[in-house]
Design an enzyme around this catalytic site. Structure first.
Site, PDB file in Angstrom:
ATOM      1  N   ARG A 107       1.227   0.796 -10.266  1.00  0.00           N
ATOM      2  CA  ARG A 107      -0.131   1.346 -10.050  1.00  0.00           C
ATOM      3  C   ARG A 107      -0.064   2.801 -10.462  1.00  0.00           C
ATOM      4  NH1 ARG A 107      -4.191   0.970  -4.942  1.00  0.00           N
ATOM      5  NH2 ARG A 107      -4.526  -0.996  -6.016  1.00  0.00           N
ATOM      6  N   HIS A 134      -8.412  -3.072 -13.214  1.00  0.00           N
ATOM      7  CA  HIS A 134      -7.723  -3.578 -12.013  1.00  0.00           C
ATOM      8  C   HIS A 134      -7.681  -5.121 -12.118  1.00  0.00           C
ATOM      9  CE1 HIS A 134      -6.030  -3.730  -8.166  1.00  0.00           C
ATOM     10  NE2 HIS A 134      -7.011  -3.304  -7.406  1.00  0.00           N
ATOM     11  N   GLN A 137      -6.949  -7.614  -9.036  1.00  0.00           N
ATOM     12  CA  GLN A 137      -8.072  -7.763  -8.104  1.00  0.00           C
ATOM     13  C   GLN A 137      -9.048  -8.829  -8.593  1.00  0.00           C
ATOM     14  OE1 GLN A 137      -8.785  -6.080  -5.035  1.00  0.00           O
ATOM     15  NE2 GLN A 137     -10.167  -7.821  -5.002  1.00  0.00           N
ATOM     16  N   ASP A 225     -18.428  -1.696  -5.063  1.00  0.00           N
ATOM     17  CA  ASP A 225     -17.151  -1.023  -4.811  1.00  0.00           C
ATOM     18  C   ASP A 225     -17.481   0.384  -4.339  1.00  0.00           C
ATOM     19  OD1 ASP A 225     -14.454  -0.492  -4.678  1.00  0.00           O
ATOM     20  OD2 ASP A 225     -14.125  -0.439  -6.844  1.00  0.00           O
ATOM     21  N   CYS A 266     -13.856  -5.226  -3.127  1.00  0.00           N
ATOM     22  CA  CYS A 266     -12.388  -5.321  -3.205  1.00  0.00           C
ATOM     23  C   CYS A 266     -11.692  -4.575  -2.084  1.00  0.00           C
ATOM     24  CB  CYS A 266     -11.902  -4.846  -4.567  1.00  0.00           C
ATOM     25  SG  CYS A 266     -12.097  -3.078  -4.844  1.00  0.00           S
ATOM     26  N   ARG A 294      -5.493 -11.885  -2.925  1.00  0.00           N
ATOM     27  CA  ARG A 294      -4.607 -11.028  -3.722  1.00  0.00           C
ATOM     28  C   ARG A 294      -3.191 -11.598  -3.671  1.00  0.00           C
ATOM     29  NH1 ARG A 294      -5.943  -5.702  -4.675  1.00  0.00           N
ATOM     30  NH2 ARG A 294      -4.083  -5.797  -5.984  1.00  0.00           N
TER      31      ARG A 294
HETATM   32  N1   CP Z   1      -8.327  -3.456  -3.603  1.00  0.00           N
HETATM   33  C1   CP Z   1      -7.171  -2.773  -3.665  1.00  0.00           C
HETATM   34  O1   CP Z   1      -6.546  -2.650  -4.732  1.00  0.00           O
HETATM   35  O2   CP Z   1      -6.752  -2.280  -2.471  1.00  0.00           O
HETATM   36  P1   CP Z   1      -5.586  -1.205  -2.281  1.00  0.00           P
HETATM   37  O3   CP Z   1      -6.037   0.081  -2.939  1.00  0.00           O
HETATM   38  O4   CP Z   1      -5.450  -1.057  -0.785  1.00  0.00           O
HETATM   39  O5   CP Z   1      -4.329  -1.721  -2.915  1.00  0.00           O
END
Ligand code: CP
Length: 308
Positions: A107, A134, A137, A225, A266, A294
């Protein structure tokens, strides 16, 4: 090398296999204790590095638990604590990690960092979020839709608010899974043209509609979001809130969608900003199924990456 870098870079047949595999693996666990491994343990003796240059709850925990359920081991690494955060190049980091681990999940901020990691790694790399996309997700979101309502192909998905990285991956998924996508939000926060173009080129009907009530008419799925993403400057907050307030997902807006429509977010959410608690905890909401999925979707991605 099966990198999972983005939904638009992955073969649609492989994406379909991953969704079906995720649904099957979820069903097979059938309420087993979360810490117990799956029967087949396909990642036995495999080591996975999970690198985080941004905060995370869901991605971090779901990948860690998922690898363990598949019988493998993880090491969670903070970008700041690695030499990566102190001048070592991404290419050298990729080469070194590839000598120790079987797969890298990262990430990070810039898409270029992910791509450089993948170019120089000799093991598969998974995109755990960049400023641009992403994909993990949205694999979980497609799985969640299909778990509740059947095939997502031909459905109408409406995105309310900021055309951010999660929205971008939804547009990639629209093209690959064949659903229609409507974006409703202020013009300054439109998704990038390249994401819209991908979906349209693949035959998906993409609509930009400034009026949220018109946009949501007949929706099968309504998604929103957070109004300010992790990579946005704090100074953008007040302006964003003013711009996006008309696009809040509340009960009045949801009443314009189909009666059996679903609502997704998400997470993490800012309750009563982008969506009201009445919607988040209401009858259309599947936000916690999304979070759970997830885990299952990423297990399918891990298996695909490693050919297991
Ligand atoms: N939705 C998501 O990626 O959550 P986090 O940022 O907690 O990993």
């Amino acid at each position: 090398m099966n990198h999972f870098l983005d939904i638009h870079k992955t073969d649609p047949a492989a994406l379909r296999t991953m969704i079906d595999s995720a649904l099957a693996m979820k069903a097979a666990r059938n309420g087993r204790p979360k810490g117990s491994p799956d029967d087949d343990r396909p990642l036995k003796d495999r080591m996975v590095a999970l690198i985080f240059e941004k905060p995370s709850t869901r991605t971090r925990v779901s990948f860690d638990v998922g690898v363990r359920q598949l019988g493998g081991q993880t090491m969670v690494l903070s970008g700041k604590e690695m030499q990566l955060g102190h001048g070592e190049t991404i290419a050298d980091t990729a080469r070194v990690l590839s000598r120790y681990v079987d797969l890298i999940m990262i990430r990070t901020f810039e898409e270029a960092t992910l791509l450089e990691m993948a170019e120089h790694a000799t093991v598969p790399v998974i995109n755990g979020l960049t400023n641009r996309t992403h994909p993990c997700q949205i694999m979980a979101d497609v799985m969640t839709y299909e778990e509740h309502r059947g095939p997502i192909g031909g459905r109408k998905v409406v995105w309310c608010g900021d055309g951010n990285n999660v929205c971008a991956s939804f547009l990639h998924a629209a093209g690959q899974f064949g659903f229609d996508f409507t974006f409703t939000g202020p013009e300054t926060l439109d998704p990038e043209d390249r994401f819209v173009a991908f979906a349209r080129d693949k035959g998906s009907k993409v609509t930009i509609q400034r009026d949220p009530f018109t946009a949501v008419e007949g929706a099968d799925l309504v998604v929103t979001d957070t109004w300010v993403s992790m990579h946005d400057p704090e100074s953008a907050k007040e302006r964003r809130h003013n711009q996006l307030r008309p696009y809040q997902v509340n009960e009045m807006l949801m009443s314009r969608a189909k009666p059996d429509s679903l609502f997704m977010h998400c997470l993490p959410a800012h309750r009563n900003d982008e969506a009201t608690s009445a919607v988040m905890d209401g009858p259309h909401s599947v936000i916690f199924d999304e979070a759970e999925n997830r885990l299952h979707a990423q297990k399918a991605i891990l298996r695909w990456c490693l050919g297991l």
